[in-house]
Write a protein that holds these residues in place. Structure first.
Motif, PDB file in Angstrom:
ATOM      1  N   VAL A  44       0.842  -1.200   0.000  1.00 33.35           N
ATOM      2  CA  VAL A  44       0.000   0.000   0.000  1.00 33.35           C
ATOM      3  C   VAL A  44       0.877   1.249   0.000  1.00 33.35           C
ATOM      4  O   VAL A  44       0.604   2.220  -0.709  1.00 33.35           O
ATOM      5  CB  VAL A  44      -0.979  -0.003   1.199  1.00 33.35           C
ATOM      6  N   LEU A  45       1.936   1.217   0.768  1.00 36.17           N
ATOM      7  CA  LEU A  45       2.897   2.320   0.797  1.00 36.17           C
ATOM      8  C   LEU A  45       3.443   2.578  -0.607  1.00 36.17           C
ATOM      9  O   LEU A  45       3.478   3.724  -1.074  1.00 36.17           O
ATOM     10  CB  LEU A  45       4.032   1.992   1.766  1.00 36.17           C
ATOM     11  N   GLY A  46       3.816   1.514  -1.293  1.00 42.21           N
ATOM     12  CA  GLY A  46       4.325   1.650  -2.655  1.00 42.21           C
ATOM     13  C   GLY A  46       3.278   2.173  -3.613  1.00 42.21           C
ATOM     14  O   GLY A  46       3.566   2.999  -4.483  1.00 42.21           O
ATOM     15  N   GLU A  47       2.047   1.707  -3.457  1.00 40.63           N
ATOM     16  CA  GLU A  47       0.954   2.138  -4.336  1.00 40.63           C
ATOM     17  C   GLU A  47       0.622   3.613  -4.136  1.00 40.63           C
ATOM     18  O   GLU A  47       0.440   4.353  -5.099  1.00 40.63           O
ATOM     19  CB  GLU A  47      -0.282   1.290  -4.050  1.00 40.63           C
ATOM     20  N   LYS A  48       0.536   4.041  -2.899  1.00 37.99           N
ATOM     21  CA  LYS A  48       0.106   5.408  -2.593  1.00 37.99           C
ATOM     22  C   LYS A  48       1.224   6.444  -2.729  1.00 37.99           C
ATOM     23  O   LYS A  48       0.997   7.547  -3.226  1.00 37.99           O
ATOM     24  CB  LYS A  48      -0.464   5.494  -1.173  1.00 37.99           C
ATOM     25  N   LEU A  49       2.423   6.107  -2.243  1.00 39.59           N
ATOM     26  CA  LEU A  49       3.500   7.100  -2.165  1.00 39.59           C
ATOM     27  C   LEU A  49       4.744   6.732  -2.970  1.00 39.59           C
ATOM     28  O   LEU A  49       5.726   7.482  -2.979  1.00 39.59           O
ATOM     29  CB  LEU A  49       3.890   7.348  -0.706  1.00 39.59           C
ATOM     30  N   ARG A  50       4.737   5.548  -3.598  1.00 34.66           N
ATOM     31  CA  ARG A  50       5.843   5.085  -4.447  1.00 34.66           C
ATOM     32  C   ARG A  50       7.183   5.043  -3.723  1.00 34.66           C
ATOM     33  O   ARG A  50       8.225   5.375  -4.310  1.00 34.66           O
ATOM     34  CB  ARG A  50       5.947   5.920  -5.710  1.00 34.66           C
ATOM     35  N   VAL A  51       7.153   4.698  -2.456  1.00 36.61           N
ATOM     36  CA  VAL A  51       8.390   4.491  -1.708  1.00 36.61           C
ATOM     37  C   VAL A  51       8.342   3.138  -1.022  1.00 36.61           C
ATOM     38  O   VAL A  51       7.269   2.556  -0.848  1.00 36.61           O
ATOM     39  CB  VAL A  51       8.653   5.601  -0.659  1.00 36.61           C
ATOM     40  N   LEU A  52       9.498   2.663  -0.643  1.00 33.98           N
ATOM     41  CA  LEU A  52       9.624   1.402   0.075  1.00 33.98           C
ATOM     42  C   LEU A  52       9.754   1.688   1.571  1.00 33.98           C
ATOM     43  O   LEU A  52      10.129   2.795   1.969  1.00 33.98           O
ATOM     44  CB  LEU A  52      10.859   0.650  -0.420  1.00 33.98           C
ATOM     45  N   PRO A  53       9.465   0.694   2.408  1.00 30.79           N
ATOM     46  CA  PRO A  53       9.701   0.879   3.843  1.00 30.79           C
ATOM     47  C   PRO A  53      11.144   1.338   4.083  1.00 30.79           C
ATOM     48  O   PRO A  53      12.072   0.895   3.408  1.00 30.79           O
ATOM     49  CB  PRO A  53       9.456  -0.518   4.424  1.00 30.79           C
ATOM     50  N   GLY A  54      11.304   2.237   5.032  1.00 28.73           N
ATOM     51  CA  GLY A  54      12.617   2.809   5.311  1.00 28.73           C
ATOM     52  C   GLY A  54      12.858   4.109   4.570  1.00 28.73           C
ATOM     53  O   GLY A  54      13.802   4.827   4.857  1.00 28.73           O
ATOM     54  N   SER A  55      11.997   4.407   3.597  1.00 26.13           N
ATOM     55  CA  SER A  55      12.144   5.623   2.800  1.00 26.13           C
ATOM     56  C   SER A  55      10.926   6.541   2.883  1.00 26.13           C
ATOM     57  O   SER A  55      10.785   7.455   2.078  1.00 26.13           O
ATOM     58  CB  SER A  55      12.383   5.257   1.327  1.00 26.13           C
ATOM     59  N   VAL A  56      10.050   6.286   3.839  1.00 27.91           N
ATOM     60  CA  VAL A  56       8.846   7.112   3.984  1.00 27.91           C
ATOM     61  C   VAL A  56       9.279   8.542   4.294  1.00 27.91           C
ATOM     62  O   VAL A  56      10.184   8.772   5.096  1.00 27.91           O
ATOM     63  CB  VAL A  56       7.924   6.562   5.091  1.00 27.91           C
ATOM     64  N   THR A  57       8.635   9.492   3.640  1.00 36.03           N
ATOM     65  CA  THR A  57       9.055  10.885   3.722  1.00 36.03           C
ATOM     66  C   THR A  57       7.880  11.809   3.446  1.00 36.03           C
ATOM     67  O   THR A  57       7.006  11.467   2.638  1.00 36.03           O
ATOM     68  CB  THR A  57      10.184  11.165   2.701  1.00 36.03           C
ATOM     69  N   PRO A  58       7.842  12.973   4.070  1.00 28.03           N
ATOM     70  CA  PRO A  58       6.766  13.918   3.756  1.00 28.03           C
ATOM     71  C   PRO A  58       6.848  14.406   2.310  1.00 28.03           C
ATOM     72  O   PRO A  58       5.853  14.849   1.745  1.00 28.03           O
ATOM     73  CB  PRO A  58       6.983  15.065   4.748  1.00 28.03           C
TER      74      PRO A  58
END
Length: 163
Positions: free
Chosen positions: A90-104
């Motif tokens: 879901v993170l990849g689908e919504k924000l196109r990042v992988l865990p560990g790279s979540v960013t505002p």
């Protein structure tokens, strides 16, 4: 996924000045302890969560914030029920990042505006914010005014919360 070039191209189009520090990849906020943060005024850690109605929240707080009480935060932001961490897919689908790279900064990928940014109220007093530029082997600093410019560009209105 995790395409920092997209972010920096957007920064250039919006005239957002940035400084980037290269470092070893970090997966968690604790991993940042080995990095010299003396030049970073407001380094952040982030959580991507959802409530029982599948409302999504990108929660950004100071790196030194103690673990959050997600029940309390859920009430503060008016979430529907308790908050849960979103799966990597879901993170990849919504924000196109992988865990560990979540960013505002990843909010610009949320073109459907299904993600509500939640920001640490203390950030309003800071001149700069430092976060991963969609990849966890760098930390990029921009002004808080420019973060607001980014959110205005994407049409997102952040909710400021005391954390």
């Amino acid at each position: 996924m995790n395409n920092a070039a997209d972010l920096f191209a957007l920064f250039e189009r919006l005239n957002i000045a940035s400084e980037t520090l290269d470092h070893l990849p970090v997966m968690t906020a604790n991993d940042m302890s080995g990095i010299d943060r003396t030049q970073l005024e407001f380094p952040v850690k982030n959580i991507f969560a959802y409530d029982k109605k599948k409302n999504f929240y990108l929660i950004t707080m100071h790196l030194d914030t103690p673990p959050l009480d997600l029940r309390k935060l859920s009430k503060q932001i008016g979430a529907s029920g308790s908050l849960s961490f979103a799966r990597a897919e879901v993170l990849g689908e919504k924000l196109r990042v992988l865990p560990g790279s979540v960013t505002p900064f990843a909010i610009f990928y949320d073109t459907e505006k299904t993600v509500q940014p939640i920001l640490d109220d203390r950030l309003q007093q800071a001149k700069t914010i430092s976060a991963h530029p969609l990849t966890n082997d760098k930390t990029t600093t921009i002004s808080t005014d420019d973060l607001n410019k980014l959110y205005a560009h994407t049409g997102h209105v952040p909710m400021w919360v005391d954390m």
